[in-house]
Design a protein around this motif. Structure first.
Motif, PDB file in Angstrom:
ATOM      1  N   VAL A   1       0.841  -1.198   0.000  1.00 41.95           N
ATOM      2  CA  VAL A   1       0.000   0.000   0.000  1.00 41.95           C
ATOM      3  C   VAL A   1       0.877   1.249   0.000  1.00 41.95           C
ATOM      4  N   PHE A   2       1.957   1.188   0.772  1.00 47.59           N
ATOM      5  CA  PHE A   2       2.823   2.355   0.876  1.00 47.59           C
ATOM      6  C   PHE A   2       3.710   2.530  -0.357  1.00 47.59           C
ATOM      7  N   ALA A   3       4.123   1.403  -0.951  1.00 49.48           N
ATOM      8  CA  ALA A   3       5.159   1.489  -1.986  1.00 49.48           C
ATOM      9  C   ALA A   3       4.632   1.438  -3.414  1.00 49.48           C
ATOM     10  N   MET A   4       3.357   1.141  -3.582  1.00 48.36           N
ATOM     11  CA  MET A   4       2.838   0.984  -4.936  1.00 48.36           C
ATOM     12  C   MET A   4       2.647   2.306  -5.706  1.00 48.36           C
ATOM     13  N   PRO A   5       2.297   3.404  -5.046  1.00 51.24           N
ATOM     14  CA  PRO A   5       2.005   4.626  -5.815  1.00 51.24           C
ATOM     15  C   PRO A   5       3.015   4.993  -6.904  1.00 51.24           C
ATOM     16  N   PRO A   6       4.331   4.953  -6.649  1.00 46.62           N
ATOM     17  CA  PRO A   6       5.231   5.328  -7.748  1.00 46.62           C
ATOM     18  C   PRO A   6       5.104   4.422  -8.971  1.00 46.62           C
ATOM     19  N   ALA A   7       4.810   3.145  -8.742  1.00 47.41           N
ATOM     20  CA  ALA A   7       4.674   2.244  -9.890  1.00 47.41           C
ATOM     21  C   ALA A   7       3.510   2.702 -10.767  1.00 47.41           C
ATOM     22  N   ILE A   8       2.394   3.065 -10.130  1.00 47.16           N
ATOM     23  CA  ILE A   8       1.227   3.542 -10.883  1.00 47.16           C
ATOM     24  C   ILE A   8       1.544   4.873 -11.554  1.00 47.16           C
ATOM     25  N   ARG A   9       2.038   5.788 -10.754  1.00 46.91           N
ATOM     26  CA  ARG A   9       2.284   7.139 -11.210  1.00 46.91           C
ATOM     27  C   ARG A   9       3.249   7.189 -12.383  1.00 46.91           C
ATOM     28  N   LEU A  10       4.344   6.466 -12.271  1.00 51.36           N
ATOM     29  CA  LEU A  10       5.359   6.578 -13.313  1.00 51.36           C
ATOM     30  C   LEU A  10       5.001   5.768 -14.557  1.00 51.36           C
ATOM     31  N   THR A  11       4.199   4.715 -14.390  1.00 48.48           N
ATOM     32  CA  THR A  11       3.704   4.032 -15.589  1.00 48.48           C
ATOM     33  C   THR A  11       2.796   4.983 -16.367  1.00 48.48           C
ATOM     34  N   ASN A  12       1.881   5.588 -15.630  1.00 52.08           N
ATOM     35  CA  ASN A  12       0.974   6.579 -16.219  1.00 52.08           C
ATOM     36  C   ASN A  12       1.769   7.680 -16.940  1.00 52.08           C
ATOM     37  N   LEU A  13       2.728   8.248 -16.222  1.00 52.08           N
ATOM     38  CA  LEU A  13       3.538   9.327 -16.787  1.00 52.08           C
ATOM     39  C   LEU A  13       4.295   8.856 -18.029  1.00 52.08           C
ATOM     40  N   GLY A  14       4.919   7.680 -17.913  1.00 51.62           N
ATOM     41  CA  GLY A  14       5.728   7.157 -19.015  1.00 51.62           C
ATOM     42  C   GLY A  14       4.912   7.016 -20.284  1.00 51.62           C
ATOM     43  N   ILE A  15       3.696   6.514 -20.143  1.00 57.17           N
ATOM     44  CA  ILE A  15       2.866   6.322 -21.329  1.00 57.17           C
ATOM     45  C   ILE A  15       2.384   7.656 -21.874  1.00 57.17           C
ATOM     46  N   ARG A  16       2.051   8.563 -20.974  1.00 62.51           N
ATOM     47  CA  ARG A  16       1.611   9.874 -21.455  1.00 62.51           C
ATOM     48  C   ARG A  16       2.731  10.643 -22.128  1.00 62.51           C
ATOM     49  N   GLN A  17       3.976  10.321 -21.757  1.00 59.57           N
ATOM     50  CA  GLN A  17       5.106  11.056 -22.332  1.00 59.57           C
ATOM     51  C   GLN A  17       5.488  10.578 -23.730  1.00 59.57           C
ATOM     52  N   VAL A  18       4.950   9.456 -24.160  1.00 61.39           N
ATOM     53  CA  VAL A  18       5.266   8.989 -25.512  1.00 61.39           C
ATOM     54  C   VAL A  18       4.777  10.062 -26.490  1.00 61.39           C
ATOM     55  N   PRO A  19       5.665  10.531 -27.385  1.00 63.95           N
ATOM     56  CA  PRO A  19       5.294  11.649 -28.263  1.00 63.95           C
ATOM     57  C   PRO A  19       3.981  11.375 -29.000  1.00 63.95           C
ATOM     58  N   ARG A  20       3.142  12.387 -29.047  1.00 65.51           N
ATOM     59  CA  ARG A  20       1.829  12.244 -29.665  1.00 65.51           C
ATOM     60  C   ARG A  20       1.923  11.811 -31.120  1.00 65.51           C
ATOM     61  N   ASP A  21       2.902  12.384 -31.816  1.00 59.54           N
ATOM     62  CA  ASP A  21       2.946  12.087 -33.254  1.00 59.54           C
ATOM     63  C   ASP A  21       3.393  10.651 -33.518  1.00 59.54           C
ATOM     64  N   VAL A  22       4.165  10.086 -32.575  1.00 62.19           N
ATOM     65  CA  VAL A  22       4.570   8.694 -32.736  1.00 62.19           C
ATOM     66  C   VAL A  22       3.359   7.771 -32.564  1.00 62.19           C
ATOM     67  N   VAL A  23       2.537   8.097 -31.584  1.00 55.25           N
ATOM     68  CA  VAL A  23       1.309   7.330 -31.381  1.00 55.25           C
ATOM     69  C   VAL A  23       0.412   7.471 -32.617  1.00 55.25           C
ATOM     70  N   GLU A  24       0.347   8.692 -33.114  1.00 49.66           N
ATOM     71  CA  GLU A  24      -0.471   8.942 -34.297  1.00 49.66           C
ATOM     72  C   GLU A  24       0.041   8.126 -35.488  1.00 49.66           C
TER      73      GLU A  24
END
Ligand SMILES: Nc1ncnc2c1ncn2[C@@H]1O[C@H](COP(=O)(O)OP(=O)(O)OP(=O)(O)O)[C@@H](O)[C@H]1O
Ligand SMILES: [Mg+2]
Lengths: 407, 283
Positions: free
Chosen positions: B162-185
């Motif tokens: 419970v204490f240690a999981m937040p970074p795993a969620i947060r940084l996965t979320n961030l990592g995926i959102r950081q993938v350049p939009r045009d590459v996804v496109e």
């Protein structure tokens, strides 16, 4: 002509209250009023055009005019708010997700302004991406990617990470990625805008060269008038989401349909921007070397001409046979067209400007041949076309030129 | 006094809610706890069952291989030191707890992070929850863990997760959102399915960021070791805890230093993994 892509009254409104905005558009309200009233942005308003098979169709407009939105409505990266898009007789706008994916995998591909290559894949893998999503096995993917890389001159770099490539090279990879799936249509959204002017010109030439081999149908977007005129078989001029005019480069220049277009092209004189490619025609009388003088003579007779162009098996220009020479050769029993052809008739590259054609046309005694780098005959230009083009343009005031235009 | 007439009975509400949970979801908690018990048992079995020199060798070689010679040598020397001060078995208990907690955090956290990257709503809901999870003093988690799961190593793992999981969620979320939009496109323009997009483009490109999240999860897990010992998780945390209770400064430092050594070794290995992933990935 054989049309491949039909875009009918495509409209795109961004924002939440797009229903209301669409109604206002129908009532004739402008983009600004609609934004003020509803907060919705009109990206494209009722754009219609048809693109013929094998044609380069350029959409030109300034920043924010809706070019990217329009081209993305074609492959539905952006869902149009209204209107239809047909590819052949398939309604792209009605395709479900699966069918749409199939269209994107096989029939349309795209080249992006900022290249949009996959940073975690190497050059060959980037090129092969479209095959990978299609499930083509790796060895076959590799083989096809290498073929394409050969074609765009990057075979040496197949295994390099894309970060090692310069901008121009990266966009060649982008181009390779788009043609590896052998699509019918290439959608190119300002593919060369991010490149230096010199590299940009190289890439334009490269595209034309590829196009003369592949005969793809291309929708090409640019904000650069010179680029539009150089590449476009036809050009659409866009402003604020509306297409103002569609026409061949000469038409756009000489008969602007609206004040906006007139403003846009003001001061551009055709002979500064139009090139041999724009005014060349398919040769009337054309024979192969092995055909011999009799066939050549018959061709000339059929076309009502006094000379015929001679090409070899690969389509490379050998020369020009004159009717007199052909007659003499027949009477002397000589059969080899290579021997009797005139070899010093004028030849120009397809990107030769009208400006530079003028002195050639003035001196030439024969039609001008347009040949590519490999010496293949692309078309011919009758002298009279160059000269009359000049006369047609004399109507414009000579002082309206922008300095350095078309340099 | 304000409290005389204005008092929100938050504590009693939470008591009541937990009570309801304990009574009604006993089965669910049992099976969660059973599963974690199985995983923990397996990891612990390997680490404690294998001869100490073998574990030492494997960990050092791993550190050497991923992080380089320095970290490899450090891992060897550090583990030898732990064995030398007689805390080897306790250290393995702690290592098993940390690895299990990290594994569970990844199994839950990475998919949650992926979902949060795709849904704005989930992201908006998750954000404050994660903030609370991370800023709440970690002792507080012991109480529900204790009530729902009892005492022992498994509740220790759960409180740690419970204490240690937040970074795993947060940084996965961030990592995926950081993938350049045009590459996804671009991937979509070539007809990639949503899963081809996820596994072929988004996850590989997000991997360095996700690994950075895993690294943080591991370090947070280690920081929970002493606290988890309060509900019977044992290991090095138990050593420190006993030392506190008996005011044995020497023993306390032995336990503390062993924890620090584990932290450094794990940190170097996972950081190096995150860095190496920046290179290439194929499928
Ligand atoms: N996702 C979006 N949401 C809201 N408005 C958008 C969105 N995308 C584009 N627009 C708006 O639609 C209009 C047309 O944009 P578009 O990107 O198509 O122009 P463009 O001609 O491609 O311009 P550029 O030359 O800068 O690329 C602009 O007013 C832009 O702000
Ligand atoms: Mg654009």
């Amino acid at each position: 002509m054989d049309s491949l892509l039909r875009v009918e009254q495509v409209t795109k409104v961004f924002g939440r209250r797009s229903e209301r905005a669409l109604k206002m558009l129908a009532q004739g309200f402008g983009k600004d009023e609609i934004l003020r009233e509803t907060g919705a942005t009109v990206g494209v308003h009722s754009a219609s055009f048809t693109v013929n098979r094998g044609e380069i169709f350029v959409i030109m407009g300034l920043s924010g005019s809706g070019k990217s939105t329009l081209i993305r409505c074609i492959n539905r990266l952006i869902e149009p708010s209204a209107g239809r898009v047909f590819l052949g007789d398939q309604d792209v706008t009605a395709a479900d997700e699966r069918a749409l994916r199939e269209i994107r995998r096989r029939r349309m591909s795209m080249v992006f302004q900022r290249f949009a290559l996959f940073p975690h894949l190497n050059v060959a893998e980037n090129v092969a991406y479209g095959l990978r999503v299609r499930g083509v096995p790796p060895s076959e993917r590799r083989r096809r990617a290498m073929e394409i890389l050969e074609r765009v001159g990057l075979a040496r770099w197949a295994d390099a990470p894309i970060q090692r490539l310069s901008g121009g090279m990266q966009q060649r990879v982008g181009l390779g990625r788009a043609i590896v799936t052998d699509p019918e249509i290439l959608l190119m959204d300002e593919p060369f805008s991010a490149l230096d002017p010199l590299i940009r010109r190289d890439m334009q030439d490269e595209l034309l060269r590829l196009q003369s081999d592949l005969k793809k149908t291309i929708v090409f977007i640019t904000h650069d008038l010179d680029e539009a005129l150089k590449l476009g078989d036809r050009v659409a001029v866009m402003k604020d989401g509306v297409i103002h005019q569609i026409g061949a480069p000469e038409e756009i220049l000489q008969e602007p349909a609206t004040d906006y277009v007139a403003e846009f092209v003001r001061g551009v004189s055709p002979q500064h921007v139009l090139t041999a490619r724009h005014i060349m025609q398919t040769p009337g009388a054309l024979v192969k070397v092995k055909d011999g003088p009799r066939v050549a003579l018959r061709e000339m007779e059929a076309e009502g001409l006094s000379s015929a162009f001679v090409v070899d098996e690969a389509g490379r220009l050998v020369g020009l046979v004159l009717a007199d020479d052909a007659v003499r050769a027949i009477s002397e029993g000589r059969r080899n067209l290579r021997e009797i052809a005139v070899k010093d008739s004028p030849r120009v590259a397809p990107d030769t400007l009208m400006d530079d054609l003028l002195p050639i046309a003035a001196e030439a005694r024969y039609p001008i041949a347009v040949v590519d780098d490999d010496g293949r005959l692309l078309g011919i230009i009758a002298r009279v076309h160059v000269l009359s083009g000049l006369v047609a343009h004399r109507r414009e005031p000579a002082d309206g030129r922008k300095p350095g235009e078309g340099a | 006094m304000v409290n005389a007439w204005f008092r929100i009975p938050l504590g009693p509400w939470i008591d009541a809610a937990t009570g309801v949970l304990v009574v009604n979801l006993r089965g669910v908690f049992r099976s969660i706890s059973d599963w974690i018990g199985v995983v923990l048992g397996a990891v612990e079995g390997v680490l404690r069952g294998a001869p100490f020199w073998l574990v030492l060798l494997v960990v050092s070689l791993l550190a050497w291989k991923v992080a380089g010679r320095g970290p490899g040598l450090f891992a060897g020397a550090g583990l030898l030191f732990i064995a030398g001060i007689g805390l080897w078995d306790r250290a393995m208990i702690t290592l098993a707890l940390v690895l299990t907690a990290t594994l569970v955090s990844m199994i839950l956290g990475i998919p949650l992070g992926i979902l949060a990257a795709r849904s704005r709503t989930l992201d908006a809901v998750l954000r404050p929850v994660l903030d609370v999870m991370q800023t709440m003093p970690s002792f507080v988690y012991l109480i529900p863990a204790l009530m729902l799961f009892g005492i022992g190593r498994v509740p220790g793992v759960i409180a740690t997760v419970v204490f240690a999981m937040p970074p795993a969620i947060r940084l996965t979320n961030l990592g995926i959102r950081q993938v350049p939009r045009d590459v996804v496109e671009a991937a979509r323009a070539f007809g990639a399915t949503p899963s081809q997009l996820l596994f072929g483009v988004q996850l590989p490109l997000a991997l360095p960021t996700i690994m950075a999240g895993v690294n943080q999860t591991i370090l947070l897990s280690l920081s929970m070791v002493v606290i988890a010992a309060m509900i019977g998780a044992g290991g090095l945390g138990g050593v420190v805890l006993t030392a506190i209770q008996r005011v044995q400064i020497g023993t306390g430092f032995e336990g503390g230093i062993a924890i620090v050594i584990l932290a450094i070794v794990l940190d170097r290995i996972t950081q190096a993994l995150a860095r190496n992933r920046r290179g290439r990935n194929d499928s």
